[in-house]
Design a protein around this motif. Structure first.
Motif: not given
Ligand SMILES: [Cu+2]
Length: 477
Positions: A198-201, A251-254, A307-309, A333-339
């Motif tokens: 998460a965090g866009g890094m 984008n989301f994580f379900l 995502e990322g939030d 916690h922040k969700a990860p970034v969708v890949g």
């Protein structure tokens, strides 16, 4: 006549009591067309009223649920004070009925009616949304569920969840601000993106552009977690979630809370089942997930995490005697970034036939946050040339993302199969929208050009599309 199982009946009764406006229902064997009204409506978000748009039936129900094998016979009435047009996202109509203004047909003027009539061959979790301006951001979207008659006898409760990102602001103003916005990092990056922390890094500490619009809320069936939809379920019951990401730019994580589910279709098209507790869903995509609920009473949240939030929305599945606790609108916690980790594992149940590729188009996804100019192969929609192809050809489109943002690429007309990710060939899922990660992400899709006409292909991030990230492909019979 459609036979209702006991669970169907329970579900329908419970949901009707709790959220009459948010659910679709079984279409009857009517000869007459289904009337869909484009209209405005007032909803309340976090205690504040907002005038939004709606695609509903005369009884107020959103969208349509219908059986495959029937005809899609719909009269669209425009009760708005502005032109509109509705795209049937996931269906394969003749191109004149595809609902894209000036490509399929002119926009529908206020007071006007358009009739649609074409065969519905395949089942699937689909949706409908305006393809005019920012009407989709103003919530002009609804479920379009095509049930498989072969599954009519399944003892399984269907739960449709439509996700939105929500703003009280005028989307045109948001776009104007994005255009006037400040410069972002534009460092080149060799490594393609996977499911990143998460965090866009990314690896190496370089920044990418994530979530460029700040929203006021995230909705699941038009409600936030402060007042979520509660769907009645049975202890030990079986549930089929039909998740639709109708967000304009998110984008989301379900997430299934503690439960493990089985992903059985993406974008309405079946895949070899994949078990998991959390699945990414990019803008415009759909997920069909089967759940077997534990025996005994319980309440089971179905979350969509941005995502990322930490922001999230969702619904609750609850047995009759379950205690229902308040759920925070933010996760710890922040969700990860969708890949593309999940994408690599997906395999279509009904893939394309093996045959030689007759034409390949390489499409660079281009643009920048600076000036907010987006395009395909460096060209905005206003200046586009249709991509050439011939009817019947096997075509591949190789997307190469040259930008700092992810792009959910959607093609109208026929679904495609994901056949390559970052240079690696595989026989992936059939879909209509594929996530192409930033900074060099490469995804190739294949399809057979069997639905002649002129079709759009575009990024389904509404702000990117509005800024020019769209083209057409054209083939005649
Ligand atoms: Cu985009």
């Amino acid at each position: 006549m459609t036979k209702l199982t006991r669970r169907d009946f329970l579900a329908t009764a419970a949901v009707a009591a709790l959220a009459p406006a948010a659910m679709s229902r079984v279409g009857r064997a009517e000869e007459a067309p289904i009337v869909l009204r484009a209209e405005s409506r007032t909803i309340e978000v976090d205690g504040k009223a907002a005038t939004m748009l709606h695609i509903g039936r005369s009884d107020g129900v959103s969208g349509i649920t219908i059986e495959a094998g029937r005809r899609f016979r719909v009269n669209l009435e425009n009760h708005l004070g502005e032109p509109t047009l509705v795209h049937w996202h996931g269906l394969m109509p003749p191109y004149q009925q595809d609902g894209v203004p000036d490509v399929s047909q002119p926009a529908l003027e206020p007071g006007g009616v358009y009739a649609y009539d074409f065969p519905l061959d395949a089942p699937g979790t689909h949706w409908m949304h305006s393809h005019v301006g920012f009407q989709e951001q103003r919530l002009m979207a609804a479920p379009l569920i095509v049930r498989d008659p072969a599954e009519a006898g399944l003892d399984e409760q269907e739960v449709v969840v439509m996700l939105h990102d929500f703003t009280f602001r005028d989307p045109d103003e948001i776009l104007a601000e994005l255009r006037a916005g400040e410069a972002h990092d534009e460092m080149a990056m060799e490594k393609p993106a996977g499911d990143m922390p998460a965090g866009g890094m990314m690896a190496g500490g370089m920044k990418m552009d994530l979530n460029d619009v700040e929203f006021d809320a995230y909705l699941a069936n038009d409600r936030t977690l402060a007042d979520p939809e509660v769907v009645g379920v049975e202890p030990g019951g079986r549930v089929r979630l039909r998740i639709i990401n109708a967000a304009a730019s998110t984008n989301f994580f379900l997430g299934l809370g503690g439960l493990e589910g089985e992903l059985i279709a993406v974008d309405g098209l079946p895949v070899a089942p994949v078990r998991g507790r959390r699945f990414p869903i990019a803008i415009a995509q759909r997920l069909d997930i089967r759940l077997a609920l534990p025996a005994g009473q319980g309440a089971y949240p179905v979350f969509a995490h941005r995502e990322g939030d930490t922001a999230r929305t969702g619904i609750l599945l609850a047995t009759p005697k379950a205690r229902i606790a308040r759920i925070a609108g933010h996760a710890e916690h922040k969700a990860p970034v969708v890949g593309l980790d999940l994408e690599r594992r997906l395999a279509a149940v009904h893939p394309l036939d093996a045959r030689p590729v007759e034409r390949t188009h390489v499409i660079d996804l281009t643009g920048a946050m600076v000036g907010y100019k987006w395009g395909l192969n460096g060209v905005a929609y206003a200046d586009h040339q249709p991509l050439e192809l011939r009817q019947g050809e096997r075509v591949e489109i190789a997307f190469r993302n040259k930008t700092m943002m992810a792009h959910p690429m959607h093609m109208h007309g026929v679904p495609f199969q994901v056949v390559e990710i970052d240079g690696e060939r595989f026989a992936g899922a059939m879909r209509d929208t594929v996530h192409v990660p930033p900074k060099g992400g490469r995804v190739t899709v294949a399809f057979d050009a069997v639905n002649p006409g002129t079709w759009v292909m575009h990024c389904h991030n509404l702000y990117h599309m509005a800024a020019g990230m769209m083209t057409t492909l054209s083939y005649v019979g």
